[in-house]
Design an enzyme around this catalytic site. Structure first.
Site, mmCIF file in Angstrom:
data_model
loop_
_atom_site.group_PDB
_atom_site.id
_atom_site.type_symbol
_atom_site.label_atom_id
_atom_site.label_comp_id
_atom_site.label_asym_id
_atom_site.label_seq_id
_atom_site.Cartn_x
_atom_site.Cartn_y
_atom_site.Cartn_z
ATOM 1 N N PRO A 45 14.942 -17.662 -21.241
ATOM 2 C CA PRO A 45 13.790 -17.808 -20.337
ATOM 3 C C PRO A 45 13.945 -19.059 -19.472
ATOM 4 O O PRO A 45 14.382 -20.092 -19.958
ATOM 5 C CB PRO A 45 12.603 -17.963 -21.290
ATOM 6 N N GLU A 46 13.595 -18.931 -18.200
ATOM 7 C CA GLU A 46 13.680 -20.061 -17.280
ATOM 8 C C GLU A 46 12.265 -20.573 -16.981
ATOM 9 O O GLU A 46 11.310 -20.144 -17.626
ATOM 10 C CB GLU A 46 14.412 -19.619 -16.001
#
Ligand SMILES: [Zn+2]
Length: 274
Positions: free
Chosen positions: A2-3
């Site tokens: 996840p960013e």
């Protein structure tokens, strides 16, 4: 992994349920997610702690517990969820960290493959952690000049610099690919060769795309779920990531893919990016 938009979404979803709550009971299924803290210390420090705030730094969710901060770096399959009911057998199986709150709800760090990490930092540890990470791209005071300074000082390809957390916080493979396409910049171009005009365009596109992705609750390719367990929607708005071999949405040219810049897939348009 996840960013920024995915972790921001998770944090926004769980914050209201955690704010001001006290941890009544804490359990950990596996020690292999811990970094720099023992199981014993983690459980002792978390039990009885109160949540002062929940926020995001780079790609990590941070629970401010006053004297300590619990930093959660979700791996590919990691998520933070607050349950208002008992967990199902499947949910129990992958619940790595379980925290029972004083109102009977439960905060769970779920991670099927346990590639994520948990850190428990005191004030000094937090300061060192925070210092090692670059500026937040969505912060009001983040400027094109700041981005330009980071890019000018590097011999690396521009894509690598964007993804380097020491230079810029929260941008990973998906959003680096998208921002470079939107700015019309070849991802393999040496960062130091970008012009001031490139810096301005890239700065604008990074902020625009990250904001739009937060508004769409992030990108779900496989595992990512929001803090309420739903998939994100930004995968529908991607121009290049995940589209190798498909026509460019701007000019129709077949999008190219390469692993030559870093170990990750880079997708780009020969015609739109130079
Ligand atoms: Zn194109």
């Amino acid at each position: 992994m996840p960013e920024l938009p995915e972790v921001e979404t998770i944090v926004r979803d769980i914050r209201p349920a955690l704010f001001g709550r006290t941890f009544r009971h804490v359990s950990l299924s596996h020690d292999d997610v811990l970094r720099g803290v023992s199981r014993r210390t983690l459980l002792a420090q978390l039990t009885g702690a109160t949540v002062h705030d929940v926020f995001r730094r780079a790609k990590h969710a941070v629970l401010d517990l006053g004297a300590r901060r619990l930093v959660v770096q979700p791996g590919m399959t990691g998520s933070l969820i607050v349950y208002r009911r008992s967990l199902s057998d499947d949910e129990r199986k992958y619940a790595v960290l379980r925290i029972e709150l004083d109102n009977g709800t439960e905060l769970v760090y779920r991670d099927v493959r346990r590639l994520g990490t948990l850190l428990l930092l005191d004030e000094r540890g937090w300061a060192a952690y925070d210092r090692a990470i670059g500026p937040e791209p969505l912060a009001d005071d983040f400027t094109a000049e700041q981005l330009g300074t980071a890019l000018r000082s590097s011999r690396q390809a521009v894509k690598k610099v964007l993804m380097d957390q020491r230079h810029l916080a929260g941008v990973g493979n998906i959003y680096a690919n998208e921002a470079l396409f939107a700015a019309g910049i070849d991802p393999s171009k040496p960062a130091a060769r970008l012009s001031a005009d490139d810096h301005r365009r890239l700065h604008r596109e990074i902020r625009r795309i990250l904001s739009a992705a937060v508004a769409s609750q992030g990108t779900t390719f496989r595992d990512y779920r929001t803090g309420t367990g739903q998939p994100g929607n930004f995968q529908l708005e991607l121009f290049v990531y995940g589209r190798e071999g498909e026509p460019c949405r701007r000019c129709g040219t077949r999008l190219a893919g390469t692993h030559a810049i870093d170990a990750r897939i880079t997708v780009f348009c020969h015609r739109c990016q130079s």
